[in-house]
Motif scaffolding. Structure first.
Motif, short mmCIF file in Angstrom:
data_model
loop_
_atom_site.label_atom_id
_atom_site.label_comp_id
_atom_site.label_asym_id
_atom_site.label_seq_id
_atom_site.Cartn_x
_atom_site.Cartn_y
_atom_site.Cartn_z
N GLN A 4 0.79 -1.04 0.05
CA GLN A 4 0.17 0.02 0.00
C GLN A 4 0.87 1.45 0.03
N SER A 5 0.45 2.25 -0.77
CA SER A 5 1.21 3.40 -0.67
C SER A 5 0.51 4.48 0.34
N PHE A 6 1.34 5.34 0.81
CA PHE A 6 0.65 6.28 1.80
C PHE A 6 1.10 7.64 1.38
N ARG A 7 0.36 8.84 2.04
CA ARG A 7 0.65 10.10 1.84
C ARG A 7 0.36 10.83 2.88
N LEU A 87 -0.77 9.89 8.48
CA LEU A 87 -0.59 9.70 7.00
C LEU A 87 -2.01 8.78 6.72
N VAL A 88 -2.39 8.86 5.34
CA VAL A 88 -3.52 8.14 4.89
C VAL A 88 -2.84 7.33 3.79
N ALA A 89 -3.77 6.20 3.67
CA ALA A 89 -3.49 5.39 2.51
C ALA A 89 -3.67 6.05 1.12
N GLY A 90 -2.63 5.76 0.21
CA GLY A 90 -2.60 6.44 -1.04
C GLY A 90 -3.57 5.85 -2.15
N ASP A 91 -3.61 6.15 -3.19
CA ASP A 91 -4.71 5.69 -4.13
C ASP A 91 -4.20 4.52 -4.97
N SER A 92 -2.96 4.47 -5.13
CA SER A 92 -2.33 3.53 -5.90
C SER A 92 -1.55 2.42 -5.16
N PRO A 93 -2.00 1.27 -5.22
CA PRO A 93 -1.22 0.24 -4.53
C PRO A 93 0.18 -0.12 -5.40
N ARG A 97 9.14 -5.08 -3.26
CA ARG A 97 9.73 -6.26 -2.78
C ARG A 97 10.08 -6.65 -1.49
N ASN A 98 9.28 -6.06 -0.62
CA ASN A 98 9.24 -6.23 0.85
C ASN A 98 8.18 -7.04 1.18
N GLY A 99 8.17 -7.42 2.61
CA GLY A 99 7.22 -8.31 3.20
C GLY A 99 5.97 -7.78 3.48
N GLU A 100 5.22 -8.49 3.87
CA GLU A 100 3.77 -8.05 4.23
C GLU A 100 4.00 -7.17 5.89
#
Lengths: 145, 377
Positions: A4-7, A87-93, A97-100
């Motif tokens: 997940q991306s964040f902003r 932070l809020v979750a960004g719009d584009s997953p 390369r990293n883990g959960e």
């Protein structure tokens, strides 16, 4: 595996970095924060819209650690910042390369990678939590109890 | 405090008007509502001023900004002007900001019915959904309304009766509207005190109870110049400069024992329901009031029971963390660039922690040394 991306929630959060420490104020909750250690570096990368994977890679590069080694700490900090509303979750997953996400993992550093330190201050909450809701008196206009 | 006698329904508190617009309004509707209500307030002020036989005008100079206060009758002058009187100016320059102030009890003019409901009033008294570009605040503590249009730099303050204005508003009046009227990039109200010597001062930052007022008053009694103990206008454009707002100090009664020279300066001593005493510094020490000073250091007082009274250099981040939250969070309609401005301040001048032990007799010496060295203790 999903990532997940964040902003930064710039509508509610004001922040400044000074002497390697980030001061953040959440205008909605009245909480304010100090973010130090490697947290200031991570915040800088967030300001540049870096993804968690990119942050882990860069932090690993800067501190002589593998991104795999620093990823849990990075992700834990991001989780904590989301939990605080900074932070809020960004719009584009994105594919990383990293883990959960490892929920609840402590913010640990390594011998080369100083742990982020997020300190929350809640003493200003009262100024936003005061409930101005009123009782309506006989004249019809609300008066605060 | 007894409620004022309402002699005429004309100025009785109005009933809430039923909403004609469901729920949150669009942007244009909010703008229109705000402008409409400000126009109604302005018209009502004119009625109130006529009823009083004309407006009483007081101009004050804050920094380079001339603020004109027009009062519909003397009651609000007595309640709100004394804290600002040291900034009075009598020249003929046009004002930059104009504020109309009136109350219903003395004028007999009712406030226009509020177009909002209680649910529309949120934190800090901001009235959501009705302001748009006009800022409106309802102060729940004593039921005042303040409306201000940043574009025209005109505003109105209303309260049902002057005697409803509480001690904390009398000590630091019109903070919200001055915050809106005088704020600009690099210029903000700061929750801080400032004392100075020969044009150079220190900015005292800390939340309530940290000792700002105690330090301010100790230095005042030692001959320092005084700009305020609670709020100042801070400019960080160029050399950091503080501008005085209020010629008062607020102190808890037990704090007066540390400044015995000021006993007797208290006006309107408060009863047990009041938390602090208001000291009229402008009346007691008019020669010490100063309109502005360069800020050479940020000082963070804190009470340290049993410890020595001393100055310690601390980080700029500590200074920002202490100064900014209360400055930004306590005033309605937050200026989001204020944090950057305060960061610029702490980056440009040193920050010191001032530990206040039981013996504070050396505080003026410590602070005076800091000022004399231009922040290099």
């Amino acid at each position: 595996m999903s990532t997940q991306s964040f902003r930064i929630d710039s509508g509610k959060v004001v922040h400044e970095t000074i002497d390697g420490e980030v001061i953040l104020i959440h205008l909605g909750t009245g909480n304010y924060y100090s973010l130090g250690g490697s947290g200031a570096e991570i915040w800088e990368l967030l300001e540049q819209d870096s993804s968690p994977a990119e942050i882990a890679e860069e932090m690993g590069r800067r501190h002589g650690e593998s991104d795999h080694a620093v990823a849990p700490t990075v992700r834990s900090l991001l989780q904590e910042l989301v939990a605080e509303g900074l932070l809020v979750a960004g719009d584009s997953p994105f594919e990383g390369r990293n883990g959960e996400l490892v929920a609840g993992e402590a913010l640990n550093g390594t011998s080369e990678f100083p742990a982020p330190v997020l300190t929350r201050y809640t003493d200003m909450q009262d100024f936003l939590l005061v409930d101005p809701i009123h009782e309506v008196d006989d004249s019809g206009w609300p008066n605060r109890k | 405090m007894a409620e004022p006698q309402v002699a005429d329904a004309a100025f009785a508190p109005p009933s809430p008007v039923a909403r004609t617009q469901p729920g949150p309004a669009g942007t244009e509707e909010r703008h229109a509502r705000g402008r409409r209500y400000l126009a109604e307030l302005e018209a009502a002020f004119l009625d109130a001023a006529r009823a009083a036989g004309g407006a009483l005008v007081r101009d004050v100079l804050i920094g380079s900004s001339r603020v004109r206060l027009r009062f519909a009758g003397p009651d609000l002058v007595d309640a709100l002007f004394p804290a600002l009187a040291h900034l009075a100016t009598h020249d003929e320059e046009p004002p930059r900001v104009e504020l109309d102030l009136w109350d219903s009890a003395s004028s007999g003019v009712a406030v226009p019915p509020f177009p909002w409901s209680p649910e529309d009033i949120v934190a800090r008294g901001e009235v959501r959904g009705y302001g748009g570009d006009v800022r409106i605040v309802y102060e729940p503590g004593f039921g005042s309304v303040t409306a201000f249009d940043p574009a025209s730099r005109r505003g109105v303050f209303w309260v049902s009766a002057a005697e409803r204005v509480p001690w904390y508003e009398r000590a630091a009046p019109l903070r919200s509207v001055l915050h809106w009227a005088l704020g600009a990039p690099g210029r903000h109200l700061a929750h801080a005190g400032v004392i100075a010597r020969e044009g150079a001062g220190v900015l005292l930052a800390g939340k309530g109870g940290s000792g700002k007022s105690t330090v301010s008053l100790l230095c005042l009694c030692a001959g320092f110049d005084y700009l305020g103990d609670d709020y100042v206008l801070l400019s960080t454009e160029g050399e950091p400069t503080a501008f005085s707002l209020y010629a008062t100090a607020k102190v808890v009664p037990e704090g007066l024992v540390r400044v015995p020279a000021l006993v007797g300066t208290v006006h309107g001593a408060r009863g047990p329901e009041e938390q602090k005493l208001v000291l009229d510094v402008g009346s007691r020490f008019p020669e010490r009031m100063r309109s502005d000073a360069a800020v050479t250091a940020v000082v963070l007082p804190r009470i340290v029971p049993g410890g020595p009274t001393r100055l310690r250099r601390t980080s700029a981040a500590h200074g920002l963390r202490t100064l900014a939250p209360s400055s930004i969070l306590q005033l309605p309609y937050v200026q989001t660039d204020a944090l950057a401005s305060m960061a610029a301040l702490v980056a440009s001048v040193p920050t010191y922690a001032l530990d206040l032990g039981p013996d504070v007799s050396n505080v003026p010496e410590l602070v005076g040394g800091l000022i004399a060295s231009r922040g290099r203790a």
